[in-house]
Design a protein around this motif. Structure first.
Motif, PDB file in Angstrom:
ATOM      1  N   HIS A   1       0.824  -1.198   0.000  1.00 20.19           N
ATOM      2  CA  HIS A   1       0.000   0.000   0.000  1.00 20.19           C
ATOM      3  C   HIS A   1       0.865   1.259   0.000  1.00 20.19           C
ATOM      4  CE1 HIS A   1      -2.721  -3.012   1.737  1.00 20.19           C
ATOM      5  NE2 HIS A   1      -3.686  -2.285   1.210  1.00 20.19           N
ATOM      6  N   ALA A   2       0.307   2.327  -0.559  1.00 24.00           N
ATOM      7  CA  ALA A   2       0.903   3.650  -0.403  1.00 24.00           C
ATOM      8  C   ALA A   2       0.244   4.241   0.840  1.00 24.00           C
ATOM      9  CB  ALA A   2       0.627   4.504  -1.629  1.00 24.00           C
ATOM     10  N   THR A   3       0.997   4.380   1.919  1.00 24.54           N
ATOM     11  CA  THR A   3       0.439   4.808   3.195  1.00 24.54           C
ATOM     12  C   THR A   3       0.639   6.301   3.391  1.00 24.54           C
ATOM     13  OG1 THR A   3       0.902   2.647   4.155  1.00 24.54           O
ATOM     14  CG2 THR A   3       0.484   4.446   5.686  1.00 24.54           C
ATOM     15  N   VAL A   4      -0.451   6.992   3.699  1.00 30.03           N
ATOM     16  CA  VAL A   4      -0.430   8.421   4.013  1.00 30.03           C
ATOM     17  C   VAL A   4      -0.599   8.548   5.525  1.00 30.03           C
ATOM     18  CG1 VAL A   4      -1.590  10.631   3.680  1.00 30.03           C
ATOM     19  CG2 VAL A   4      -1.460   9.008   1.788  1.00 30.03           C
ATOM     20  N   TYR A   5       0.313   9.283   6.171  1.00 32.71           N
ATOM     21  CA  TYR A   5       0.236   9.500   7.604  1.00 32.71           C
ATOM     22  C   TYR A   5      -0.333  10.883   7.873  1.00 32.71           C
ATOM     23  CZ  TYR A   5       3.144   5.375   7.938  1.00 32.71           C
ATOM     24  OH  TYR A   5       3.618   4.099   7.835  1.00 32.71           O
ATOM     25  N   LEU A   6      -1.264  10.966   8.843  1.00 31.72           N
ATOM     26  CA  LEU A   6      -1.924  12.221   9.194  1.00 31.72           C
ATOM     27  C   LEU A   6      -1.704  12.546  10.662  1.00 31.72           C
ATOM     28  CD1 LEU A   6      -5.445  11.706   7.566  1.00 31.72           C
ATOM     29  CD2 LEU A   6      -3.510  12.941   6.626  1.00 31.72           C
ATOM     30  N   ALA A   7      -1.658  13.840  10.946  1.00 33.25           N
ATOM     31  CA  ALA A   7      -1.622  14.330  12.323  1.00 33.25           C
ATOM     32  C   ALA A   7      -2.598  15.492  12.408  1.00 33.25           C
ATOM     33  CB  ALA A   7      -0.225  14.791  12.699  1.00 33.25           C
ATOM     34  N   PHE A   8      -3.410  15.510  13.459  1.00 31.54           N
ATOM     35  CA  PHE A   8      -4.406  16.556  13.646  1.00 31.54           C
ATOM     36  C   PHE A   8      -4.131  17.338  14.925  1.00 31.54           C
ATOM     37  CE2 PHE A   8      -6.814  13.547  11.064  1.00 31.54           C
ATOM     38  CZ  PHE A   8      -7.477  14.382  10.189  1.00 31.54           C
ATOM     39  N   GLU A   9      -4.345  18.628  14.863  1.00 31.76           N
ATOM     40  CA  GLU A   9      -4.416  19.479  16.046  1.00 31.76           C
ATOM     41  C   GLU A   9      -5.758  20.192  15.944  1.00 31.76           C
ATOM     42  OE1 GLU A   9      -2.470  23.585  17.577  1.00 31.76           O
ATOM     43  OE2 GLU A   9      -1.044  22.036  16.943  1.00 31.76           O
ATOM     44  N   LEU A  10      -6.660  19.886  16.859  1.00 31.13           N
ATOM     45  CA  LEU A  10      -8.034  20.365  16.755  1.00 31.13           C
ATOM     46  C   LEU A  10      -8.347  21.419  17.806  1.00 31.13           C
ATOM     47  CD1 LEU A  10      -9.726  16.870  16.376  1.00 31.13           C
ATOM     48  CD2 LEU A  10      -8.991  18.406  14.555  1.00 31.13           C
ATOM     49  N   SER A  11      -9.047  22.462  17.388  1.00 23.83           N
ATOM     50  CA  SER A  11      -9.582  23.456  18.312  1.00 23.83           C
ATOM     51  C   SER A  11     -10.907  23.943  17.733  1.00 23.83           C
ATOM     52  CB  SER A  11      -8.612  24.624  18.494  1.00 23.83           C
ATOM     53  OG  SER A  11      -8.560  25.424  17.340  1.00 23.83           O
TER      54      SER A  11
ATOM     55  N   LEU B   1       1.960  13.389   5.657  1.00 30.88           N
ATOM     56  CA  LEU B   1       3.202  12.830   5.142  1.00 30.88           C
ATOM     57  C   LEU B   1       2.834  11.839   4.042  1.00 30.88           C
ATOM     58  CD1 LEU B   1       6.275  12.774   5.441  1.00 30.88           C
ATOM     59  CD2 LEU B   1       5.993  10.861   7.016  1.00 30.88           C
ATOM     60  N   LEU B   2       3.174  12.200   2.811  1.00 30.36           N
ATOM     61  CA  LEU B   2       2.869  11.356   1.657  1.00 30.36           C
ATOM     62  C   LEU B   2       3.901  10.240   1.526  1.00 30.36           C
ATOM     63  CD1 LEU B   2       1.925  14.098  -0.943  1.00 30.36           C
ATOM     64  CD2 LEU B   2       0.384  12.477   0.145  1.00 30.36           C
ATOM     65  N   PRO B   3       3.539   9.139   0.858  1.00 29.39           N
ATOM     66  CA  PRO B   3       4.483   8.032   0.671  1.00 29.39           C
ATOM     67  C   PRO B   3       5.739   8.505  -0.060  1.00 29.39           C
ATOM     68  CG  PRO B   3       2.289   7.414  -0.068  1.00 29.39           C
ATOM     69  CD  PRO B   3       2.246   8.864   0.249  1.00 29.39           C
ATOM     70  N   GLY B   4       6.884   8.130   0.457  1.00 36.12           N
ATOM     71  CA  GLY B   4       8.152   8.479  -0.165  1.00 36.12           C
ATOM     72  C   GLY B   4       8.637   9.886   0.120  1.00 36.12           C
ATOM     73  N   SER B   5       7.867  10.661   0.840  1.00 35.34           N
ATOM     74  CA  SER B   5       8.254  12.041   1.146  1.00 35.34           C
ATOM     75  C   SER B   5       8.936  12.110   2.503  1.00 35.34           C
ATOM     76  CB  SER B   5       7.016  12.940   1.150  1.00 35.34           C
ATOM     77  OG  SER B   5       7.364  14.256   1.519  1.00 35.34           O
TER      78      SER B   5
ATOM     79  N   ASP C   1      -7.630  15.384  -2.104  1.00 39.38           N
ATOM     80  CA  ASP C   1      -6.420  15.833  -2.799  1.00 39.38           C
ATOM     81  C   ASP C   1      -5.214  14.980  -2.399  1.00 39.38           C
ATOM     82  OD1 ASP C   1      -7.817  17.853  -4.062  1.00 39.38           O
ATOM     83  OD2 ASP C   1      -7.180  19.414  -2.645  1.00 39.38           O
ATOM     84  N   VAL C   2      -5.106  14.694  -1.116  1.00 46.64           N
ATOM     85  CA  VAL C   2      -4.004  13.865  -0.618  1.00 46.64           C
ATOM     86  C   VAL C   2      -4.073  12.470  -1.223  1.00 46.64           C
ATOM     87  CG1 VAL C   2      -3.140  12.712   1.470  1.00 46.64           C
ATOM     88  CG2 VAL C   2      -3.680  15.155   1.523  1.00 46.64           C
TER      89      VAL C   2
ATOM     90  N   ALA D   1      -1.919   8.385  -4.986  1.00 46.33           N
ATOM     91  CA  ALA D   1      -2.262   7.332  -5.941  1.00 46.33           C
ATOM     92  C   ALA D   1      -1.384   7.368  -7.187  1.00 46.33           C
ATOM     93  CB  ALA D   1      -3.731   7.455  -6.335  1.00 46.33           C
ATOM     94  N   ALA D   2      -0.444   8.294  -7.258  1.00 43.56           N
ATOM     95  CA  ALA D   2       0.375   8.464  -8.464  1.00 43.56           C
ATOM     96  C   ALA D   2       1.170   7.214  -8.834  1.00 43.56           C
ATOM     97  CB  ALA D   2       1.316   9.649  -8.277  1.00 43.56           C
ATOM     98  N   ASP D   3       1.560   6.398  -7.860  1.00 43.36           N
ATOM     99  CA  ASP D   3       2.369   5.216  -8.184  1.00 43.36           C
ATOM    100  C   ASP D   3       1.533   3.964  -8.457  1.00 43.36           C
ATOM    101  OD1 ASP D   3       1.589   4.479  -5.657  1.00 43.36           O
ATOM    102  OD2 ASP D   3       3.602   4.267  -4.838  1.00 43.36           O
ATOM    103  N   GLY D   4       0.211   4.063  -8.375  1.00 43.99           N
ATOM    104  CA  GLY D   4      -0.673   2.951  -8.746  1.00 43.99           C
ATOM    105  C   GLY D   4      -0.990   1.961  -7.649  1.00 43.99           C
ATOM    106  N   ARG D   5      -0.395   2.101  -6.479  1.00 39.55           N
ATOM    107  CA  ARG D   5      -0.696   1.178  -5.378  1.00 39.55           C
ATOM    108  C   ARG D   5      -1.973   1.611  -4.675  1.00 39.55           C
ATOM    109  NH1 ARG D   5       4.379   1.114  -1.661  1.00 39.55           N
ATOM    110  NH2 ARG D   5       4.360   3.302  -2.189  1.00 39.55           N
ATOM    111  N   PRO D   6      -2.656   0.696  -3.992  1.00 42.15           N
ATOM    112  CA  PRO D   6      -3.820   1.095  -3.186  1.00 42.15           C
ATOM    113  C   PRO D   6      -3.390   2.041  -2.083  1.00 42.15           C
ATOM    114  CG  PRO D   6      -3.604  -1.320  -3.294  1.00 42.15           C
ATOM    115  CD  PRO D   6      -2.406  -0.735  -3.944  1.00 42.15           C
ATOM    116  N   ILE D   7      -4.276   2.971  -1.742  1.00 46.71           N
ATOM    117  CA  ILE D   7      -3.972   3.994  -0.753  1.00 46.71           C
ATOM    118  C   ILE D   7      -4.481   3.567   0.612  1.00 46.71           C
ATOM    119  CG2 ILE D   7      -4.260   6.427  -0.149  1.00 46.71           C
ATOM    120  CD1 ILE D   7      -2.796   5.822  -2.810  1.00 46.71           C
ATOM    121  N   ARG D   8      -3.673   3.816   1.631  1.00 47.17           N
ATOM    122  CA  ARG D   8      -4.051   3.575   3.024  1.00 47.17           C
ATOM    123  C   ARG D   8      -3.768   4.853   3.801  1.00 47.17           C
ATOM    124  NH1 ARG D   8      -1.057  -0.961   6.574  1.00 47.17           N
ATOM    125  NH2 ARG D   8       0.610   0.543   6.346  1.00 47.17           N
ATOM    126  N   ILE D   9      -4.829   5.426   4.396  1.00 44.98           N
ATOM    127  CA  ILE D   9      -4.666   6.665   5.161  1.00 44.98           C
ATOM    128  C   ILE D   9      -4.781   6.338   6.628  1.00 44.98           C
ATOM    129  CG2 ILE D   9      -5.630   8.927   5.656  1.00 44.98           C
ATOM    130  CD1 ILE D   9      -6.499   9.150   2.794  1.00 44.98           C
TER     131      ILE D   9
END
Length: 74
Positions: free
Chosen positions: A15-25, A34-38, A60-61, A66-74
């Protein structure tokens, strides 16, 4: 101490894994992406509780990841 390294994750190659971090108010939400490979964390600010803007940013993320064709995992 356990070393947590995303490269050793079992599904990394599948999978192409996208990592997210939230700061909520109430006023604003900060989103780190953080996009895969970045090596650079992209930062975004949206209005607090604005789920439409959040969904648009995640779409958008997903499209960028999805640019490399692998399934996306967020």
């Amino acid at each position: 101490m356990i070393k947590l390294d995303r490269i050793d994750a079992p599904a990394t190659a599948e999978h192409a894994t996208v990592y997210l971090a939230f700061e909520l108010s109430k006023a604003k939400w900060k989103l780190g992406v953080l996009l895969p490979g970045s090596q650079k964390l992209s930062r975004y600010t949206i209005g607090g509780g604005d789920l439409v803007a959040l969904a648009a940013r995640l779409a958008d993320v997903r499209k960028k990841a999805a640019a490399d064709g692998r399934p996306i995992r967020i």
